[in-house]
Write an enzyme that holds these catalytic residues in place. Structure first.
Site, PDB file in Angstrom:
ATOM      1  N   GLY A   8      18.585  61.363  44.966  1.00  0.00           N
ATOM      2  CA  GLY A   8      18.990  61.379  46.380  1.00  0.00           C
ATOM      3  C   GLY A   8      19.060  62.790  46.941  1.00  0.00           C
ATOM      4  O   GLY A   8      19.816  63.078  47.863  1.00  0.00           O
ATOM      5  N   GLY A   9      18.230  63.666  46.387  1.00  0.00           N
ATOM      6  CA  GLY A   9      18.306  65.072  46.774  1.00  0.00           C
ATOM      7  C   GLY A   9      17.682  65.411  48.114  1.00  0.00           C
ATOM      8  O   GLY A   9      17.671  66.583  48.502  1.00  0.00           O
ATOM      9  N   GLY A  11      18.718  63.535  50.762  1.00  0.00           N
ATOM     10  CA  GLY A  11      19.739  63.055  51.693  1.00  0.00           C
ATOM     11  C   GLY A  11      20.703  64.187  52.016  1.00  0.00           C
ATOM     12  O   GLY A  11      20.502  65.340  51.606  1.00  0.00           O
ATOM     13  N   PHE A  12      21.748  63.846  52.714  1.00  0.00           N
ATOM     14  CA  PHE A  12      22.667  64.870  53.239  1.00  0.00           C
ATOM     15  C   PHE A  12      23.344  65.698  52.135  1.00  0.00           C
ATOM     16  O   PHE A  12      23.136  66.917  52.028  1.00  0.00           O
ATOM     17  CB  PHE A  12      23.694  64.149  54.125  1.00  0.00           C
ATOM     18  CG  PHE A  12      24.930  64.923  54.459  1.00  0.00           C
ATOM     19  CD1 PHE A  12      24.855  66.239  54.908  1.00  0.00           C
ATOM     20  CD2 PHE A  12      26.185  64.325  54.352  1.00  0.00           C
ATOM     21  CE1 PHE A  12      26.012  66.945  55.230  1.00  0.00           C
ATOM     22  CE2 PHE A  12      27.336  65.012  54.674  1.00  0.00           C
ATOM     23  CZ  PHE A  12      27.258  66.326  55.103  1.00  0.00           C
ATOM     24  N   ILE A  13      24.128  65.061  51.285  1.00  0.00           N
ATOM     25  CA  ILE A  13      24.901  65.855  50.316  1.00  0.00           C
ATOM     26  C   ILE A  13      23.980  66.377  49.210  1.00  0.00           C
ATOM     27  O   ILE A  13      24.122  67.516  48.755  1.00  0.00           O
ATOM     28  CB  ILE A  13      26.094  65.052  49.746  1.00  0.00           C
ATOM     29  CG1 ILE A  13      26.928  64.452  50.888  1.00  0.00           C
ATOM     30  CG2 ILE A  13      26.978  65.958  48.874  1.00  0.00           C
ATOM     31  CD1 ILE A  13      28.109  63.602  50.443  1.00  0.00           C
ATOM     32  N   GLY A  14      22.990  65.552  48.818  1.00  0.00           N
ATOM     33  CA  GLY A  14      22.036  65.971  47.788  1.00  0.00           C
ATOM     34  C   GLY A  14      21.266  67.225  48.208  1.00  0.00           C
ATOM     35  O   GLY A  14      21.078  68.150  47.412  1.00  0.00           O
ATOM     36  N   ASP A 125      35.974  58.346  48.257  1.00  0.00           N
ATOM     37  CA  ASP A 125      37.385  57.931  48.408  1.00  0.00           C
ATOM     38  C   ASP A 125      37.507  56.457  48.814  1.00  0.00           C
ATOM     39  O   ASP A 125      38.550  55.832  48.625  1.00  0.00           O
ATOM     40  CB  ASP A 125      38.127  58.824  49.423  1.00  0.00           C
ATOM     41  CG  ASP A 125      37.499  58.872  50.811  1.00  0.00           C
ATOM     42  OD1 ASP A 125      36.443  58.214  51.036  1.00  0.00           O
ATOM     43  OD2 ASP A 125      38.055  59.565  51.687  1.00  0.00           O
ATOM     44  N   GLU A 126      36.414  55.908  49.376  1.00  0.00           N
ATOM     45  CA  GLU A 126      36.496  54.538  49.899  1.00  0.00           C
ATOM     46  C   GLU A 126      36.735  53.491  48.815  1.00  0.00           C
ATOM     47  O   GLU A 126      37.141  52.376  49.113  1.00  0.00           O
ATOM     48  CB  GLU A 126      35.223  54.181  50.669  1.00  0.00           C
ATOM     49  CG  GLU A 126      35.035  55.090  51.850  1.00  0.00           C
ATOM     50  CD  GLU A 126      34.155  54.508  52.940  1.00  0.00           C
ATOM     51  OE1 GLU A 126      33.845  53.309  52.899  1.00  0.00           O
ATOM     52  OE2 GLU A 126      33.783  55.270  53.830  1.00  0.00           O
ATOM     53  N   TYR A 149      29.722  48.272  51.073  1.00  0.00           N
ATOM     54  CA  TYR A 149      29.381  49.626  50.608  1.00  0.00           C
ATOM     55  C   TYR A 149      30.373  50.092  49.546  1.00  0.00           C
ATOM     56  O   TYR A 149      29.989  50.482  48.436  1.00  0.00           O
ATOM     57  CB  TYR A 149      29.372  50.623  51.781  1.00  0.00           C
ATOM     58  CG  TYR A 149      29.493  52.053  51.320  1.00  0.00           C
ATOM     59  CD1 TYR A 149      28.486  52.663  50.585  1.00  0.00           C
ATOM     60  CD2 TYR A 149      30.656  52.807  51.571  1.00  0.00           C
ATOM     61  CE1 TYR A 149      28.608  53.962  50.117  1.00  0.00           C
ATOM     62  CE2 TYR A 149      30.789  54.107  51.106  1.00  0.00           C
ATOM     63  CZ  TYR A 149      29.763  54.679  50.388  1.00  0.00           C
ATOM     64  OH  TYR A 149      29.887  55.961  49.911  1.00  0.00           O
TER      65      TYR A 149
HETATM   66  O1  TDX Z   1      30.279  55.510  66.151  1.00  0.00           O
HETATM   67  C1  TDX Z   1      31.268  55.559  65.405  1.00  0.00           C
HETATM   68  N1  TDX Z   1      32.516  55.391  65.947  1.00  0.00           N
HETATM   69  C2  TDX Z   1      33.649  55.418  65.206  1.00  0.00           C
HETATM   70  O2  TDX Z   1      34.756  55.257  65.746  1.00  0.00           O
HETATM   71  C3  TDX Z   1      31.152  55.755  63.984  1.00  0.00           C
HETATM   72  C4  TDX Z   1      29.818  55.942  63.346  1.00  0.00           C
HETATM   73  C5  TDX Z   1      32.306  55.788  63.254  1.00  0.00           C
HETATM   74  N2  TDX Z   1      33.525  55.604  63.843  1.00  0.00           N
HETATM   75  C6  TDX Z   1      34.725  55.666  62.992  1.00  0.00           C
HETATM   76  C7  TDX Z   1      34.723  54.808  61.755  1.00  0.00           C
HETATM   77  C8  TDX Z   1      35.525  55.636  60.772  1.00  0.00           C
HETATM   78  O3  TDX Z   1      36.897  55.390  60.945  1.00  0.00           O
HETATM   79  O4  TDX Z   1      34.792  57.013  62.512  1.00  0.00           O
HETATM   80  C9  TDX Z   1      35.218  57.074  61.153  1.00  0.00           C
HETATM   81  C10 TDX Z   1      34.151  57.724  60.311  1.00  0.00           C
HETATM   82  O5  TDX Z   1      33.066  56.833  60.247  1.00  0.00           O
HETATM   83  P1  TDX Z   1      31.765  57.109  59.355  1.00  0.00           P
HETATM   84  O6  TDX Z   1      31.191  58.431  59.741  1.00  0.00           O
HETATM   85  O7  TDX Z   1      30.909  55.907  59.438  1.00  0.00           O
HETATM   86  O8  TDX Z   1      32.398  57.304  57.915  1.00  0.00           O
HETATM   87  P2  TDX Z   1      33.317  56.348  56.999  1.00  0.00           P
HETATM   88  O9  TDX Z   1      33.168  54.935  57.352  1.00  0.00           O
HETATM   89  O10 TDX Z   1      34.697  56.934  57.012  1.00  0.00           O
HETATM   90  O11 TDX Z   1      32.623  56.592  55.577  1.00  0.00           O
HETATM   91  C11 TDX Z   1      32.213  57.899  55.203  1.00  0.00           C
HETATM   92  O12 TDX Z   1      33.066  58.483  54.261  1.00  0.00           O
HETATM   93  C12 TDX Z   1      33.026  58.049  52.926  1.00  0.00           C
HETATM   94  C13 TDX Z   1      30.786  57.867  54.665  1.00  0.00           C
HETATM   95  O13 TDX Z   1      29.947  57.155  55.553  1.00  0.00           O
HETATM   96  C14 TDX Z   1      30.713  57.265  53.305  1.00  0.00           C
HETATM   97  O14 TDX Z   1      29.390  57.326  52.811  1.00  0.00           O
HETATM   98  C15 TDX Z   1      31.614  58.027  52.400  1.00  0.00           C
HETATM   99  O15 TDX Z   1      31.594  57.441  51.120  1.00  0.00           O
END
Ligand code: TDX
Length: 335
Positions: A8-9, A11-14, A125-126, A149
């Site tokens: 996955g190199g 992608g973002f973190i990779g 952390d999820e 996920y």
């Molecule tokens: O449009 C949006 N509006 C919104 O309110 C999106 C995309 C997200 N959100 C909220 C949902 C979450 O509470 O913002 C927060 C962050 O959302 P994401 O960026 O989708 O991240 P999250 O769901 O917290 O998961 C992320 O952190 C842990 C990564 O996507 C995961 O890959 C990682 O494992």
């Protein structure tokens, strides 16, 4: 030379990890295996970089992986390859099972067979689930994933650790809070806010906007992963965090203020199903055992990130005009 297979190199973190290692370590040869899904970009790492080889390959393709393991005497595996977006896992979970669970299993089997010296599984952390107003996740917090996920990542963690306990494969697991920084795909909150704001487009905020995330600048995370690869103890899990808990509404408002854009761009939309309320990481173990500390405050990390998206319009414009357009429409129109 240490031969390190990074999956996955592109992608973002990779991408950020490989760039860091190629700069910081002359004695590493990086073999990057990436299937180049929608979230990867081959231009992220220049072709012909020294000490670097790339194979376009899905980790779920065991036959292809066998060849990579046979052609190279791999010392280390760092598994970043994953489907990672929670909202996509809600729309279509099957690929999450295939890549995150089956793909990881393939890598574990081959690593065991070929005597890999360290296997680092990049988790999240999820896997710990959702916190209320109080408390933090530590490495012994029971797993309680709540989205397809996070359930796929928790499954992979359990299988990986079973290879340590059962077969003695030197597995280490990292779990990190929300990363942000250059090269992050714009479906994730921070790049989505920056790009929509730059385009004067509405910013969808889920539910009441008070869900809390802990933010870490990606460079801090990748340094943590490298120190774990080199100095961590097999069989251990290490949490990494940013000490930067923010409600979604607050971080969005903060970014809009920095960009000089009005908060009227924020549009409250229907909540994400099963939306985890709060994440917070206790990463005292990584501090104590690995000497981990952050170099970037949230403000500094955000400034660098905003500047990067401002300077790399072509990078994200290509994304906006591709598959993402369809996804965005499906996700947000009429929500
Ligand atoms: O449009 C949006 N509006 C919104 O309110 C999106 C995309 C997200 N959100 C909220 C949902 C979450 O509470 O913002 C927060 C962050 O959302 P994401 O960026 O989708 O991240 P999250 O769901 O917290 O998961 C992320 O952190 C842990 C990564 O996507 C995961 O890959 C990682 O494992």
């Amino acid at each position: 030379m240490k031969i390190c297979l990074v999956t996955g190199g592109l992608g973002f973190i990779g991408t950020n990890f490989i760039s860091h290692v190629l700069e910081a370590r002359r004695d590493y040869m990086i073999i990057n295996v990436d299937s180049v899904t929608y979230a990867a970009n081959p231009k992220n790492i220049p072709e012909g970089a020294p000490n670097y080889k790339f194979h376009r390959l899905d980790i779920a393709d065991k036959t292809g992986l066998i060849k990579v393991f046979e052609d190279n005497k791999i010392d280390y595996v760092v598994n970043f390859a994953a489907e990672s977006h929670v909202d996509r896992s809600i729309l279509k979970p099957d690929i999450f099972i295939k890549t995150n669970i089956e793909g990881t299993f393939n890598l574990l089997e081959l690593s065991l067979e070929k005597g890999v010296k360290r296997f680092v599984q990049i988790s999240t952390d999820e896997v710990y689930g959702s916190l209320g107003d109080e408390g933090m996740f530590c490495e012994v917090t029971p797993l309680s994933p709540r989205s397809p996920y996070s359930a796929s990542k928790a499954s992979a963690d359990l299988i990986a650790m079973s290879f340590f306990h059962t077969y003695g494969l030197p597995v280490l697991i990292s779990r990190c809070s929300n990363n942000y920084g250059p090269y992050q795909f714009p479906e994730k909150l921070i790049p989505l806010v920056i790009i929509n704001a730059l385009n004067n487009k509405e910013i969808p905020l889920y539910g009441d906007g008070k869900n809390v995330r802990d933010w870490i600048y990606v460079s801090d995370h990748v340094r943590g992963v490298l120190s774990m690869l080199e100095n961590g103890k097999p069989g251990e899990i290490y949490n990494f965090g940013g000490n930067s808990e923010m409600k979604n509404i607050d971080i969005i408002t903060h970014i809009l203020n920095k960009l000089g854009k009005p908060v009227s761009l924020i549009k409250y939309v229907k909540d994400r199903p099963g939306h985890d309320r709060r994440y917070a990481m206790d990463f005292s173990k990584a501090k104590k055992d690995l000497g981990f500390s952050q170099e970037y405050s949230l403000d500094r990390g955000l400034d660098i990130t905003m500047e990067w998206y401002g300077n790399n319009v072509k990078w994200w414009q290509e994304i906006l005009s591709g598959e993402y357009k369809k996804y965005y429409k499906q996700m947000y129109e009429g929500r």
